[in-house]
Enzyme design. Sequence first.
Site, PDB file in Angstrom:
ATOM      1  CB  THR C 107      -0.907   0.003   1.240  1.00 55.27           C
ATOM      2  OG1 THR C 107      -1.844  -1.060   1.107  1.00 55.27           O
ATOM      3  CG2 THR C 107      -1.685   1.311   1.337  1.00 55.27           C
ATOM      4  CE  LYS C 185      -6.501  -0.626   0.715  1.00 59.92           C
ATOM      5  NZ  LYS C 185      -5.256  -0.739   1.487  1.00 59.92           N
TER       6      LYS C 185
END
Lengths: 312, 312, 312, 312
Positions: C107, C185
């Site tokens: 991420t 995201k």
Amino acid sequence: MSAAAPRVGFLGLGIMGAQMASRLVGTGQNVMVYNRSVAKAEPLRQLGAAVASTPAEVTSTCDLVFAMLADPKAAKAVAMDGPDSAVAGIAARPASAKPVTYVDCSTVDAATGEQVGNAITAAAPRTGFLAAPVSGGWRDARDGTLLFLCGGHQTAYEAAVPGLDAMGSRRWLLGSTPGDAARAKLMLQVMMGNIVGSLAEMMALSKAAGLDEAAILEVLGESAMANPLCKAKGELMRKNDYKPNFQVYLQQKDLRLALQLADDLGVPAPISAASNGQYIRARQMGFADKDFAAVRAAYEAEVMSEPETEDA
Amino acid sequence: MSAAAPRVGFLGLGIMGAQMASRLVGTGQNVMVYNRSVAKAEPLRQLGAAVASTPAEVTSTCDLVFAMLADPKAAKAVAMDGPDSAVAGIAARPASAKPVTYVDCSTVDAATGEQVGNAITAAAPRTGFLAAPVSGGWRDARDGTLLFLCGGHQTAYEAAVPGLDAMGSRRWLLGSTPGDAARAKLMLQVMMGNIVGSLAEMMALSKAAGLDEAAILEVLGESAMANPLCKAKGELMRKNDYKPNFQVYLQQKDLRLALQLADDLGVPAPISAASNGQYIRARQMGFADKDFAAVRAAYEAEVMSEPETEDA
Amino acid sequence: MSAAAPRVGFLGLGIMGAQMASRLVGTGQNVMVYNRSVAKAEPLRQLGAAVASTPAEVTSTCDLVFAMLADPKAAKAVAMDGPDSAVAGIAARPASAKPVTYVDCSTVDAATGEQVGNAITAAAPRTGFLAAPVSGGWRDARDGTLLFLCGGHQTAYEAAVPGLDAMGSRRWLLGSTPGDAARAKLMLQVMMGNIVGSLAEMMALSKAAGLDEAAILEVLGESAMANPLCKAKGELMRKNDYKPNFQVYLQQKDLRLALQLADDLGVPAPISAASNGQYIRARQMGFADKDFAAVRAAYEAEVMSEPETEDA
Amino acid sequence: MSAAAPRVGFLGLGIMGAQMASRLVGTGQNVMVYNRSVAKAEPLRQLGAAVASTPAEVTSTCDLVFAMLADPKAAKAVAMDGPDSAVAGIAARPASAKPVTYVDCSTVDAATGEQVGNAITAAAPRTGFLAAPVSGGWRDARDGTLLFLCGGHQTAYEAAVPGLDAMGSRRWLLGSTPGDAARAKLMLQVMMGNIVGSLAEMMALSKAAGLDEAAILEVLGESAMANPLCKAKGELMRKNDYKPNFQVYLQQKDLRLALQLADDLGVPAPISAASNGQYIRARQMGFADKDFAAVRAAYEAEVMSEPETEDA
């Protein structure tokens, strides 16, 4: 002054009302006053005013009557409730008498203003009503420098002018209904709440950033944004001194009324909504009865204790 | 003035810089100027200033150097980039020369301020650096009434004083780093954005409520909140006239920087966040390049067309 | 499985990575793993994976390489820094070798994604890069039920499919650049932050109104809004139990990134801005490292102490 | 069923009420119905219900009476106004009759709930009142899968259970006063408004960022936040299709009531305040009567025209 001179009435001799009535006397008006607690009328009697024992006595006698009551409840009670009320006095005047003009200087919400105005104008034909809330404190009342924000018919406004000009330095007719005066006042309160809220936010940031807060306030005081409100409240925030002048709960109530107005009108008001949230938080942290500069506390994680101050 | 007199340098002769350099010449300083486009230096030459062809020429000659560049990129380029830069000039001075004090008056973000400051002070031992962004417009620059918001060491500040006092009426040392000056400026910009945003919100409410907007502005102008900014921007909002003075996108950028600072510091800034949202909406509605009073447009459902104005 | 079978590489064997790599091994892939601390690779070796001593060893050997690193810094270091990096390994492959596809499941912010992607694809002609951050926790990793949010070229996506399908239950190609995966995201994180923020606001109101909070959560759980997140976080809020799962500071960082994106795109995001303010307040009140359900604390005047819980 | 069997009354046969009354009949209750327009009672008569010509006839006859009226005004009129009202019917019952339990399923504000409850319980000794607003639409009413959010005394709740269980699948006693039911309902409405507002914000960002909106909704639908509301409203937003199901003005009214409650309770509600601002903006842009998913429009600069839909 002859006994035949037209009498100006004044209802409500609190901190503001007493000064305003004194101005009327001092500028040569023939004045009759009323206050629920009669002791507060004594100084006015000594200045030469007649003292009535009921609102009805004032409105049955005087052609122009000012009221300055503490809150909407008192404004309604004095104007409308029972046989001693202003409405009863107006209704009791002979049909041949000059029509009364009733000027309510109390700060009330728009609904109360409309309600009192309707009751007064319904009391007798041709009765005039003007809502005329003030901007300014007791010093302005003493010095005749109040600002009057008026809402009502042009005729009532003109009838009120001699009294308004004895008590204040500026006056505006902002709209044709009593509610317009309340709404105009609310517009100023929105600005006041948002400016002081922004100041608190900026001071909190300055402190967290390690900047010299006193110098920042000086710079602000030299900018195109300089204004007495920021100067005064900025100092209180720096000193963490929130002795009440205008309380958090009152400022927040005005923001709430303004947000309800915005909602009714279908206008988004995100800045006032955010500002309102900070005053609610200040209430939540225990500052409801402190000066509204205490919105500064809403930017701290912990409730700060206030410094001891000497003057009460 | 003898040839041996200490020279004061000035880098950047835009609208502001040209006026500031003129003030230095006018108060009897021995001045050397530089501008990328040499044509803009001609008026200064006629006033008696020497004209350099590179920033390095100025910093290798003068002991006190002011810079007034358009933006962070230009401020960095002139100070740091290549063999003609201010840094190169400082490095080229003989070890026996008096240490230079470099005063950057450009409006830059905190990071740029720190970066330029580090490069300048690293150029030679004892070199001083002061960030000194200004508050005020070209008229203030012409009249010597600028305000200087300074950040840096006390020594650099004191060395800069003669120049600062020739060009401005007030100066403050707000913190010990160049970033402090940028952050202090940001504090003012937050207030400016929030006050004008609140004014727009209040004007939109007033209009929707059918109140007399001009009278509301008059009342505001008599209140404790009265300030020149609200007077000027309120008029523009009433006229729907958004000829750019300080643009929406610039005001919004400052709010964004302030919100990032608040985030870094862990201080909630809900009022500025709400205000920022309205400036973003004004951008979205096509007002990015209009005066920031155009935040007023964010309160209307439809994009309004602007009135024709005579002066371009 | 023959020695000639194509090898799948895996870089980073943290809590998530170890489970993901095990899935690859378990579904019959010929796997080579790398971890900075070699001890963590031991369980994978026992499952049958080859263990490399540098990222370069993996990328010079395998045609399809997955990376699962802790943060942007680690993702960049493993991919790009020095002679042991993934980039170095790709560059070292013979010109005749099959082009590598590098899939970064870490991420990272959009900028880091673009930076790593550019470095990887520049390492050798026809190298493919896919950003594929996951949604789901270590249990999903263990069970092969992760969701992959992908951004990159269609070719790289297709090359990655066998690995993605071994480790997850769903995958989407959301856009054509690595940054698109990060932005997608972020969209989920915005929803998560706002929903849990709203839940906290509603729970605070319910409590202040004297309503039965447990019953309110039950009703919510029967409504069209019912979702596992509210069920879980609502319980934590009722118990005032904020043992960290996903921390306040991480959730707030994502809201901050989303607000910066909104600002860049010129879209107002007032709800996220308000929600962000409450997470910042929770940080300010000392909950930065607690579970983000602790945003509930931002609605109380005083910082509450957390109950003792048995498992640390 | 003998003529002596206790009768259950039902007041109000709108879209919801007709279905609810049918459920009572269908589960074997001995039902008496009333509707202002008698034509709507005909289908119930055919199912076997007795049809009364006034609310008083119902409450004088039945021991358990449900009401399902369109709004607070109708709820008050049927319950309290004049000699035909429910209150009059209760008062007319012989002292020896079993006490009535009156269950108001209408959605009303807390003040109306308290007012109706007080009037009903004052009509005769031991009369019970339960506020029981529902969650669910007409399909749930038809299928007996409504959720009842109840507020009142335990005794009234228990007396209502047989009827509630015939019409719904779940019921909760959320507090001891009628206002508690209204406030609990408001808590759900706050969540609904904020979740759909956040969804609109996220969809606007996704679109501006060039992401695949359909895929984003799919990912959301696989996450721990997945819920039927987001699925349905997300599709409507993508299609720009705002045929009304629950209107913008109704959702905004609920947020307004919740904000007033928060204000009364002294709890800041910044997320709901921000969300409320977006629904007001949607109203301002002309979407007041569209489905509340139209809050999506508040994120666009220009008012979008809606696509033609075939309506199902």
